[in-house]
Design a protein around this motif. Structure first.
Motif, PDB file in Angstrom:
ATOM      1  N   GLU A 218       0.805  -1.731   0.306  1.00 45.63           N
ATOM      2  CA  GLU A 218      -0.598  -0.195  -0.294  1.00 45.63           C
ATOM      3  C   GLU A 218       0.978   1.248   0.076  1.00 45.63           C
ATOM      4  OE1 GLU A 218      -3.710  -1.787   1.978  1.00 45.63           O
ATOM      5  OE2 GLU A 218      -2.699  -1.071   3.312  1.00 45.63           O
ATOM      6  N   ALA A 219       2.032   0.998   0.694  1.00 45.76           N
ATOM      7  CA  ALA A 219       3.325   2.757   0.650  1.00 45.76           C
ATOM      8  C   ALA A 219       3.523   2.390  -0.593  1.00 45.76           C
ATOM      9  CB  ALA A 219       3.467   2.142   2.086  1.00 45.76           C
ATOM     10  N   VAL A 220       4.030   1.155  -1.736  1.00 44.24           N
ATOM     11  CA  VAL A 220       4.774   1.620  -2.232  1.00 44.24           C
ATOM     12  C   VAL A 220       3.338   2.027  -3.550  1.00 44.24           C
ATOM     13  CG1 VAL A 220       5.809   0.303  -4.568  1.00 44.24           C
ATOM     14  CG2 VAL A 220       6.030   0.114  -2.485  1.00 44.24           C
ATOM     15  N   ASN A 221       1.772   1.533  -3.577  1.00 42.16           N
ATOM     16  CA  ASN A 221       1.352   1.557  -4.532  1.00 42.16           C
ATOM     17  C   ASN A 221       0.789   3.352  -3.857  1.00 42.16           C
ATOM     18  OD1 ASN A 221       1.616  -0.800  -6.279  1.00 42.16           O
ATOM     19  ND2 ASN A 221      -0.334  -1.888  -4.067  1.00 42.16           N
ATOM     20  N   LYS A 242      10.710   3.326  -3.352  1.00 38.40           N
ATOM     21  CA  LYS A 242      11.695   4.337  -2.163  1.00 38.40           C
ATOM     22  C   LYS A 242      10.700   5.503  -1.676  1.00 38.40           C
ATOM     23  CE  LYS A 242      16.103   6.329  -0.981  1.00 38.40           C
ATOM     24  NZ  LYS A 242      16.060   7.259   0.041  1.00 38.40           N
ATOM     25  N   ARG A 243       9.764   5.957  -2.051  1.00 38.88           N
ATOM     26  CA  ARG A 243       9.088   7.107  -1.375  1.00 38.88           C
ATOM     27  C   ARG A 243       8.272   6.947  -0.507  1.00 38.88           C
ATOM     28  NH1 ARG A 243      10.277  10.032  -5.583  1.00 38.88           N
ATOM     29  NH2 ARG A 243       8.576   9.803  -7.098  1.00 38.88           N
ATOM     30  N   PHE A 247       8.221   6.393   4.036  1.00 37.42           N
ATOM     31  CA  PHE A 247       7.205   7.018   4.283  1.00 37.42           C
ATOM     32  C   PHE A 247       7.200   5.665   5.787  1.00 37.42           C
ATOM     33  CE2 PHE A 247       2.426   5.344   5.504  1.00 37.42           C
ATOM     34  CZ  PHE A 247       2.875   6.609   6.179  1.00 37.42           C
ATOM     35  N   LEU A 248       7.520   4.669   5.439  1.00 37.78           N
ATOM     36  CA  LEU A 248       7.162   3.975   6.957  1.00 37.78           C
ATOM     37  C   LEU A 248       8.750   4.275   7.887  1.00 37.78           C
ATOM     38  CD1 LEU A 248       5.949   0.584   5.244  1.00 37.78           C
ATOM     39  CD2 LEU A 248       4.444   1.878   6.404  1.00 37.78           C
ATOM     40  N   VAL A 249       9.865   3.742   7.129  1.00 40.61           N
ATOM     41  CA  VAL A 249      10.902   3.374   7.557  1.00 40.61           C
ATOM     42  C   VAL A 249      10.740   5.684   8.441  1.00 40.61           C
ATOM     43  CG1 VAL A 249      13.124   4.145   7.520  1.00 40.61           C
ATOM     44  CG2 VAL A 249      11.569   2.197   5.828  1.00 40.61           C
ATOM     45  N   ARG A 253      10.672   6.104  13.026  1.00 43.76           N
ATOM     46  CA  ARG A 253      12.299   6.857  13.068  1.00 43.76           C
ATOM     47  C   ARG A 253      11.541   8.401  13.855  1.00 43.76           C
ATOM     48  NH1 ARG A 253      14.854   8.056   8.365  1.00 43.76           N
ATOM     49  NH2 ARG A 253      15.722   6.071   8.464  1.00 43.76           N
ATOM     50  N   SER A 254      10.313   9.304  13.083  1.00 44.77           N
ATOM     51  CA  SER A 254       9.773  10.420  13.923  1.00 44.77           C
ATOM     52  C   SER A 254       8.860   9.977  14.686  1.00 44.77           C
ATOM     53  CB  SER A 254       9.260  11.122  13.018  1.00 44.77           C
ATOM     54  OG  SER A 254       8.113  10.645  12.557  1.00 44.77           O
ATOM     55  N   GLY A 255       8.164   8.942  15.210  1.00 47.51           N
ATOM     56  CA  GLY A 255       8.043   8.172  16.185  1.00 47.51           C
ATOM     57  C   GLY A 255       6.143   9.037  16.153  1.00 47.51           C
ATOM     58  N   ILE A 256       6.179   9.214  15.244  1.00 47.73           N
ATOM     59  CA  ILE A 256       4.861   9.183  14.135  1.00 47.73           C
ATOM     60  C   ILE A 256       4.233   8.099  14.138  1.00 47.73           C
ATOM     61  CG2 ILE A 256       3.378   9.510  11.861  1.00 47.73           C
ATOM     62  CD1 ILE A 256       4.212  12.182  12.852  1.00 47.73           C
ATOM     63  N   ILE A 257       4.463   6.782  14.075  1.00 48.38           N
ATOM     64  CA  ILE A 257       4.273   5.576  13.865  1.00 48.38           C
ATOM     65  C   ILE A 257       5.176   4.767  15.233  1.00 48.38           C
ATOM     66  CG2 ILE A 257       4.144   2.919  13.453  1.00 48.38           C
ATOM     67  CD1 ILE A 257       4.735   3.966  10.460  1.00 48.38           C
ATOM     68  N   PRO A 258       4.329   4.303  16.669  1.00 49.52           N
ATOM     69  CA  PRO A 258       5.666   3.973  17.188  1.00 49.52           C
ATOM     70  C   PRO A 258       5.756   2.499  17.597  1.00 49.52           C
ATOM     71  CG  PRO A 258       2.599   3.598  18.100  1.00 49.52           C
ATOM     72  CD  PRO A 258       2.862   4.025  16.569  1.00 49.52           C
ATOM     73  N   LYS A 259       6.837   2.278  18.425  1.00 45.18           N
ATOM     74  CA  LYS A 259       7.956   0.896  17.732  1.00 45.18           C
ATOM     75  C   LYS A 259       7.160   0.011  18.327  1.00 45.18           C
ATOM     76  CE  LYS A 259      11.978   3.216  16.813  1.00 45.18           C
ATOM     77  NZ  LYS A 259      12.879   3.250  16.009  1.00 45.18           N
ATOM     78  N   ASP A 260       5.977   0.088  19.051  1.00 47.57           N
ATOM     79  CA  ASP A 260       5.271  -1.229  19.401  1.00 47.57           C
ATOM     80  C   ASP A 260       4.454  -1.788  18.167  1.00 47.57           C
ATOM     81  OD1 ASP A 260       6.616  -0.772  22.024  1.00 47.57           O
ATOM     82  OD2 ASP A 260       4.376  -0.266  23.022  1.00 47.57           O
ATOM     83  N   ALA A 261       4.041  -0.774  16.996  1.00 48.18           N
ATOM     84  CA  ALA A 261       3.754  -0.986  16.294  1.00 48.18           C
ATOM     85  C   ALA A 261       4.141  -2.333  14.933  1.00 48.18           C
ATOM     86  CB  ALA A 261       3.263  -0.314  15.158  1.00 48.18           C
ATOM     87  N   LEU A 262       5.806  -2.144  15.796  1.00 51.31           N
ATOM     88  CA  LEU A 262       6.544  -3.651  14.956  1.00 51.31           C
ATOM     89  C   LEU A 262       6.016  -4.847  15.065  1.00 51.31           C
ATOM     90  CD1 LEU A 262      10.220  -2.141  14.557  1.00 51.31           C
ATOM     91  CD2 LEU A 262       8.773  -1.629  12.657  1.00 51.31           C
ATOM     92  N   THR A 263       5.617  -5.425  16.002  1.00 50.82           N
ATOM     93  CA  THR A 263       5.113  -6.143  17.159  1.00 50.82           C
ATOM     94  C   THR A 263       2.977  -6.948  16.600  1.00 50.82           C
ATOM     95  OG1 THR A 263       3.913  -5.688  19.105  1.00 50.82           O
ATOM     96  CG2 THR A 263       6.462  -5.802  18.547  1.00 50.82           C
TER      97      THR A 263
END
Length: 436
Positions: A218-221, A242-243, A247-249, A253-263
């Motif tokens: 979804e991010a790529v598309n 890459k864009r 967005f995800l990376v 890194r910025s905290g927009i997505i919390p690290k916990d979401a990796l699980t």
């Protein structure tokens, strides 16, 4: 995907059983013993199995019980596989490779159709026995391989952006974000509210499993890129791809997505959103009725809404999810199986169960019924999501493809590789045979 969930269709079957007798009657003996001249015949009547991911709600069996009551010599036994979709796929493949007749009707993730058809693990089906013209075309296409029908859509799925409409309104935001930049800006405004203290901005499904493939795609598309072209050749080592990954990376890194979401898988994100701990969530439609419950199980009931997924420059593109019914090539009693597939994928059954299992319906009429739209206000957004969705790559070796995506996307999000290197490695790994 869905996509990547347990069987959610028929979430509360007890409320619909009264209407199933007429539906099951379509499977009376003599209904599907043969097909037109020149096409394969589907013969044999008797007991069959229905194979799907674990039904945590316990709602599928009562519907099968209704079928079994009306077809005492053609009973269906429910074989429940693990919750994880990758494990489901592996068990179905193992059954096919041993040519076992233990599995009859398979509930396939929509993206598996090409792989199973290419390996001849499932039968080509008689298209004229199913009302495909009444279904949304993108959904029907997920069941086809090289022009033939190999799976019948039973449910679809489109990702949507769930958001806290009450908090956006209090922050002076008039409409949900259409781009990633707008979502980031809206999050910053909402977080300034006292009642939003400690809330995360955005979550999706980022654990290393099929859900990560969906979210990466979804991010790529949504950034204008593609994973593979129409013939299956990979195109991920590109600026657009890459864009999308960036967005995800960058969000991790910025905290927009919390690290916990990796699980997080679907249920993890749902629980966080319903607990009032996140402002935006990428999620399937099944969550809507659960988040809207006013029995105390959801803190956001009446305080959220849905919108199309955001993208780089405008609304993004969902991955096309859903589950299709396929007939195991090594199964017996295939006439019974065809009738059961008609019953289980019927418009009437989807209408009955919509209130309890808001996976995306497959039939056009259910999105156009004013009564249903009034009762289920997410339907117009869901339809738009499906019509603009992009299927995950239809390749011969889908298992290898999704494993490579999960490995490289996770490496980039966790910082063990930069986006550029991850995509170069992914491009090399995706040199796989195309399904079509």
């Amino acid at each position: 995907m869905t996509t990547a969930r347990t069987t959610r269709a028929l979430r509360s079957a007890g409320a619909v059983l009264a209407g199933l007798a007429a539906l099951a009657a379509c499977g009376a003996p003599g209904g599907a013993g043969t097909v037109a001249a020149g096409k394969p015949s589907f013969e044999g009547r008797g007991p069959i199995t229905y194979v799907a991911g674990k039904d945590a709600t316990g709602s599928v069996q009562p519907v099968l019980d209704r079928w079994n009551k009306l077809h005492p010599t053609e009973k269906v036994t429910f074989i429940q596989l693990p919750t994880d979709p990758d494990a489901q796929r592996q068990q179905m493949i193992q059954n096919a490779q041993t040519k076992s007749d233990a599995y009859t009707v398979l509930s396939l993730d929509a993206v598996w159709t090409s792989e199973f058809a290419a390996h001849r693990w499932i039968d080509r089906l008689p298209q004229d026995r199913f009302p495909l013209a009444r279904m949304l075309r993108p959904i029907v296409e997920t069941g086809k391989y090289r022009g033939g029908l190999y799976a019948v859509p039973a449910s679809s799925d489109g990702g949507m952006l769930y958001y806290r409409s009450d908090l956006l309104k209090r922050a002076g935001i008039e409409r949900p974000p259409a781009t990633w930049a707008e979502m980031t800006a809206d999050c910053a405004k909402v977080r300034k509210l006292p009642e939003a203290k400690g809330m995360s901005c955005y979550v999706g499904q980022f654990q290393k499993y099929e859900g990560l493939t969906v979210n990466f795609a979804e991010a790529v598309n949504s950034a204008g890129g593609v994973i593979t072209d129409p013939v299956g050749a990979p195109h991920v080592d590109t600026p657009r791809a890459k864009r999308g990954l960036d967005f995800l990376v960058d969000s991790f890194r910025s905290g927009i997505i919390p690290k916990d979401a990796l699980t997080y898988q679907e249920e993890d994100g749902r629980r966080v959103f319903q607990a009032g701990k996140v402002i935006f969530e990428r999620q399937w439609p099944y969550m809507y009725s659960l988040a809207a419950k006013k029995d105390g199980s959801s803190k956001v009931a009446g305080r959220f809404a849905v919108a199309p997924l955001p993208g780089l420059k405008g609304p993004g593109a969902s991955s096309l999810g859903g589950h299709n019914l396929a007939l195991s090539a090594s199964a017996g009693n295939k006439a019974t199986a065809i009738d059961f597939m008609k019953f289980f994928s019927s418009e009437q059954l989807q209408r009955f169960t919509l209130a309890h299992a808001p996976a995306a319906p497959t039939y056009k009429a259910l999105y156009q019924d004013p009564t249903l739209v009034k009762k289920y206000p997410y339907l117009p957004t869901l339809k738009k999501s499906i019509l603009h969705a992009v299927p995950r790559p239809r390749v011969y070796q889908y298992g290898d493809l999704t494993a490579a995506i999960q490995r490289e996307a996770y490496a980039a999000m966790t910082g063990s590789k930069n986006s550029e290197q991850a995509l170069k490695d992914l491009q090399k790994a995706l040199q796989l045979p195309a399904a079509e």
